[in-house]
Design a protein around this motif. Sequence first.
Motif, PDB file in Angstrom:
ATOM      1  N   HIS A  87       0.821  -1.203   0.000  1.00 63.12           N
ATOM      2  CA  HIS A  87       0.000   0.000   0.000  1.00 63.12           C
ATOM      3  C   HIS A  87       0.855   1.253   0.000  1.00 63.12           C
ATOM      4  O   HIS A  87       2.045   1.199   0.311  1.00 63.12           O
ATOM      5  CB  HIS A  87      -0.929   0.005   1.210  1.00 63.12           C
ATOM      6  CG  HIS A  87      -2.101  -0.911   1.035  1.00 63.12           C
ATOM      7  ND1 HIS A  87      -3.294  -0.488   0.518  1.00 63.12           N
ATOM      8  CD2 HIS A  87      -2.245  -2.222   1.294  1.00 63.12           C
ATOM      9  CE1 HIS A  87      -4.131  -1.503   0.470  1.00 63.12           C
ATOM     10  NE2 HIS A  87      -3.522  -2.571   0.934  1.00 63.12           N
ATOM     11  N   GLU A  88       0.221   2.348  -0.342  1.00 65.87           N
ATOM     12  CA  GLU A  88       0.908   3.631  -0.320  1.00 65.87           C
ATOM     13  C   GLU A  88       0.485   4.387   0.928  1.00 65.87           C
ATOM     14  O   GLU A  88      -0.539   4.067   1.530  1.00 65.87           O
ATOM     15  CB  GLU A  88       0.531   4.431  -1.572  1.00 65.87           C
ATOM     16  CG  GLU A  88       0.931   3.708  -2.835  1.00 65.87           C
ATOM     17  CD  GLU A  88       0.802   4.579  -4.057  1.00 65.87           C
ATOM     18  OE1 GLU A  88       0.275   5.704  -3.938  1.00 65.87           O
ATOM     19  OE2 GLU A  88       1.249   4.147  -5.118  1.00 65.87           O
ATOM     20  N   PRO A  89       1.269   5.388   1.314  1.00 64.50           N
ATOM     21  CA  PRO A  89       0.909   6.119   2.535  1.00 64.50           C
ATOM     22  C   PRO A  89      -0.508   6.676   2.470  1.00 64.50           C
ATOM     23  O   PRO A  89      -1.231   6.691   3.473  1.00 64.50           O
ATOM     24  CB  PRO A  89       1.937   7.251   2.596  1.00 64.50           C
ATOM     25  CG  PRO A  89       3.039   6.845   1.714  1.00 64.50           C
ATOM     26  CD  PRO A  89       2.500   5.896   0.709  1.00 64.50           C
ATOM     27  N   ASP A  91      -3.085   5.435   1.332  1.00 61.13           N
ATOM     28  CA  ASP A  91      -4.113   4.454   1.651  1.00 61.13           C
ATOM     29  C   ASP A  91      -4.445   4.470   3.134  1.00 61.13           C
ATOM     30  O   ASP A  91      -5.515   4.031   3.552  1.00 61.13           O
ATOM     31  CB  ASP A  91      -3.654   3.055   1.260  1.00 61.13           C
ATOM     32  CG  ASP A  91      -3.568   2.898  -0.243  1.00 61.13           C
ATOM     33  OD1 ASP A  91      -4.096   3.785  -0.932  1.00 61.13           O
ATOM     34  OD2 ASP A  91      -2.972   1.925  -0.709  1.00 61.13           O
ATOM     35  N   PRO A 135       7.588   0.500   3.335  1.00 60.96           N
ATOM     36  CA  PRO A 135       8.547   1.608   3.316  1.00 60.96           C
ATOM     37  C   PRO A 135       8.312   2.558   4.491  1.00 60.96           C
ATOM     38  O   PRO A 135       7.215   2.603   5.045  1.00 60.96           O
ATOM     39  CB  PRO A 135       8.246   2.308   1.992  1.00 60.96           C
ATOM     40  CG  PRO A 135       7.477   1.341   1.180  1.00 60.96           C
ATOM     41  CD  PRO A 135       6.769   0.448   2.123  1.00 60.96           C
ATOM     42  N   PRO A 136       9.345   3.306   4.861  1.00 60.87           N
ATOM     43  CA  PRO A 136       9.231   4.178   6.029  1.00 60.87           C
ATOM     44  C   PRO A 136       8.044   5.131   5.969  1.00 60.87           C
ATOM     45  O   PRO A 136       7.393   5.376   6.992  1.00 60.87           O
ATOM     46  CB  PRO A 136      10.547   4.948   6.018  1.00 60.87           C
ATOM     47  CG  PRO A 136      11.485   4.101   5.254  1.00 60.87           C
ATOM     48  CD  PRO A 136      10.685   3.334   4.268  1.00 60.87           C
ATOM     49  N   ALA A 137       7.737   5.657   4.779  1.00 57.61           N
ATOM     50  CA  ALA A 137       6.624   6.606   4.683  1.00 57.61           C
ATOM     51  C   ALA A 137       5.300   5.910   5.006  1.00 57.61           C
ATOM     52  O   ALA A 137       4.405   6.501   5.621  1.00 57.61           O
ATOM     53  CB  ALA A 137       6.581   7.229   3.291  1.00 57.61           C
ATOM     54  N   VAL A 138       5.177   4.651   4.588  1.00 60.05           N
ATOM     55  CA  VAL A 138       3.962   3.901   4.903  1.00 60.05           C
ATOM     56  C   VAL A 138       3.896   3.628   6.406  1.00 60.05           C
ATOM     57  O   VAL A 138       2.839   3.718   7.030  1.00 60.05           O
ATOM     58  CB  VAL A 138       3.922   2.587   4.095  1.00 60.05           C
ATOM     59  CG1 VAL A 138       2.757   1.735   4.523  1.00 60.05           C
ATOM     60  CG2 VAL A 138       3.845   2.893   2.615  1.00 60.05           C
ATOM     61  N   GLY A 175      14.145  -5.551   4.044  1.00 56.65           N
ATOM     62  CA  GLY A 175      13.202  -4.993   5.003  1.00 56.65           C
ATOM     63  C   GLY A 175      13.690  -3.722   5.644  1.00 56.65           C
ATOM     64  O   GLY A 175      14.868  -3.479   5.789  1.00 56.65           O
ATOM     65  N   TRP A 176      12.726  -2.919   6.064  1.00 51.39           N
ATOM     66  CA  TRP A 176      13.008  -1.797   6.929  1.00 51.39           C
ATOM     67  C   TRP A 176      12.734  -2.264   8.337  1.00 51.39           C
ATOM     68  O   TRP A 176      11.876  -3.121   8.541  1.00 51.39           O
ATOM     69  CB  TRP A 176      12.081  -0.640   6.612  1.00 51.39           C
ATOM     70  CG  TRP A 176      12.452   0.088   5.387  1.00 51.39           C
ATOM     71  CD1 TRP A 176      13.264   1.175   5.321  1.00 51.39           C
ATOM     72  CD2 TRP A 176      12.027  -0.191   4.061  1.00 51.39           C
ATOM     73  NE1 TRP A 176      13.375   1.585   4.032  1.00 51.39           N
ATOM     74  CE2 TRP A 176      12.634   0.772   3.224  1.00 51.39           C
ATOM     75  CE3 TRP A 176      11.216  -1.146   3.485  1.00 51.39           C
ATOM     76  CZ2 TRP A 176      12.451   0.808   1.867  1.00 51.39           C
ATOM     77  CZ3 TRP A 176      11.035  -1.124   2.131  1.00 51.39           C
ATOM     78  CH2 TRP A 176      11.641  -0.165   1.326  1.00 51.39           C
TER      79      TRP A 176
END
Lengths: 416, 444
Positions: A87-89, A91, A135-138, A175-176
Amino acid sequence: MPSTLSAPAPSAPAPAQLDVASELLALLRDTTTEPRPDVQLEALTLAVAADLPVLLWGEPGIGKTAALTQLAENLGLPLTTVIASVHEPSDFSGLPVIGDDPAVQGVPMAPPDWAVRLVRAGRGLLFLDELSTAPPAVQAALLRLVLERRIGSLRLPDGVRIVAAANPRASAADGWELSPPLANRFVHLQWVHDHDVVVRGLGGTWPRATLPQLDPARLADAVDLARRAVCGLLAGRPALVHRLPAGETRRGGAWPSPRSWEMTLRLIAFATAAGSSRDVLSLLVRGAVGDGPGLELLAGLDRMDLPDPEDLLADPEAAVLPERGDLRQAVLDSVVAAVRSRPEKSRWDAAWTLLVRAVESGAPDLVVVPATTLASLRRDAWDVPEAIEELAGVVALSRRADRAAARTAPGAKAGR
Amino acid sequence: MTGAADTADAAPGAGGPSEAEPGGAAPAAADSDGDSDRGLDLDKLYAARLQAARARPYVATALYALHAVPSRQVPTMAVDRHWRCYVSPGFVDRTPVEELAAVWVHEVSHLLRDHHGRSDRVARQQGLTGRAERLRMNIAADCEINDDAFGDGLVTPEGAVLPETLQLPEGQLMEDYLRQFRLGPQFGHLSWLDCGSGADGLDRQWDLGRDGAHGLSAQERDAVRFRVAQGIKGRPGNAPRQWQRWAEEAFHPPQPWRDLLGAAIRSAVSGSGAGEDYSYGRPSRRSSALRGTVLPSLRRRPPQVAVVIDTSGSVSDAELGGALLEVAAICRAVGGRRDLVTVLTCDAAARVVGPLCRAEGIPLVGGGGTDLRRGFARALRSRPRPDVVVALTDGQTPWPSDPPPCRTVVGLFPRPAPPGTPCEDDPDYRPDEPPQWARVVTLG
């Protein structure tokens, strides 16, 4: 040979083959369940019941999703799975939708459909899978979802419970890791598979966990116990209140902060009200504040379980001492310490009675140190109680150990 | 563990019947396991435990948490994973008290150091099956314990396996010993050795199992181990070095540095501002659905990585080679093309070696002292600017005073620098600690 293979039998068209296949699949699906205590699942259930976000750490493919399905069934909650990493942030923070006049109405942040459905149902289990590979933004967007339960302009109702899953760093190929603020909002549970359960399950019988039930009669006591345990520890150990994880090994895991201590308090109360075992509580507490502080808290709880030395001194004849040697020794030490803090003849005598009871009902070597200390507390006016005769064996035991120690001294060793 | 069936020479003066207490007062209630405890000299056993607890006060809690179970099947003394201690009555009779005390400490050490769990892990990882492999684990575990368990108030029991028995160096862990020897005819005299399932993880027929009486649950075992570890950490002066190391690591086992370095570099090259993240540089694939709105899209921009290598004389070639290969592999794994990884060597001056094309072919020139500040400055001056700086060093260098404008990972080769070692030129010189703004991974 090829000619015989290439000619399909005209009597077996494709749909019939598929029917047979589904028959075979149905047979494979036909499994039974059996009740079996499951510490992991019990801990997960308690944390979900306590409305705390749970993070399951486990290798891919060991049945995290299956456990979640079972949990949702048992709690009677519809399960919504969201794979965080795809997903994107927007979402999670909401998609901006342009209305007629943005200058007047603003741009509303529209939530995704699954959130709308969850809100409409009013209850449900939200499963955020693959959290560590997002990702970190998510992850930043998820922070708000997990903490404030907000998705765009919607607020998830109280009946919705949140569980997330992540792969450990060693097995996450790309992974983050979780940022400390996000990690601090979760109860971390290590999810491991039980070899026996898997083998038996593949043989056709999966376990059915008996889930903990909260006992309405114990609620008040549970809250009291939880508050005493947490406050008792933190009053004496201020350094444990807040400690950011230092060093690479502990990154992304549980760490103590006022927030996670509050979670711990809630978890202790729930585990107590449900009458759960210490093993379950251990998983939960260590998952909330980390291993070190968690173990200290559990050690404190163990001490709270031990009988109060003043009660024992008040009625030594009726005293029940713990069976386990190390706990029994801790009790005897605390009794002697209580006599030392307020030395009176009657308390001194009572302590001797207790020591005699300890010798009669358990290993005598535990009694040596408390007896020696207690003897040193004697005042001139106090007569030696008759009960002390019973401790002759203890004195002999102590002498025997002394002699052995003397033989162990460097000089004596040469003779062997 | 102490095999030595024949200790007749030690028996008369040692634990003989001469000092058996009249009246006995044997506390049979503690072990009301029926008739099997007939003949077990509990007084002698407990006197030995008392001596053990006096000699090693920091393990007293664990000693008292053990529950003694008489068993005629065990050769000497053995433990199971639920903290029961099976004792052969005959062994107690023929063994002097001081030797029994040493055996108590030995057996409880198996449990405190979680040898059964570690054996199971090794067996699973390396696919070791069978009794012979478990015996090997038992021997390796004994070596880990015995090299510093005895002396200072405890005798060395007869037949105890020491690292020198296997011609191996002292002070290593069970896993290390396990790699270094194979069973052979020369170890035939060790084949009777049996410390039970608590030492090697293999269930024995005499084990009472999970549901038997007086076992400790997983949480109780952890609690006891934690209390012992806390006791050692509270008074570190009393415990030998091995025990202190155990106490430090009991609940925080060190992770392999490869995983840690990998995680640190991955998170550095993939953090926001480098590599893959949301940017407004291109419209999102969803923009067509929302006319008039500019949405960010996920873009992958391969990160620029600069590796600064400390080539001062104090870092060995083998260390550097290993760490450099690791960095190269990690950068490849996160999708960085090799030409995006630049390598600089740095001693007192910094030079650019060039792009990392063949990790193994990089000429590492240098020697003498280090000034990593030059290395950092040089890395940050290069174009395009690096997103991540990875520094491999032994840490005996001054560090930049300000955090560089990019993520920093420091791979640190451990140097046991005893505090207070004066430098030849400048007695006040102390190497600086790695700075707070870098993620520091200790290598090797």
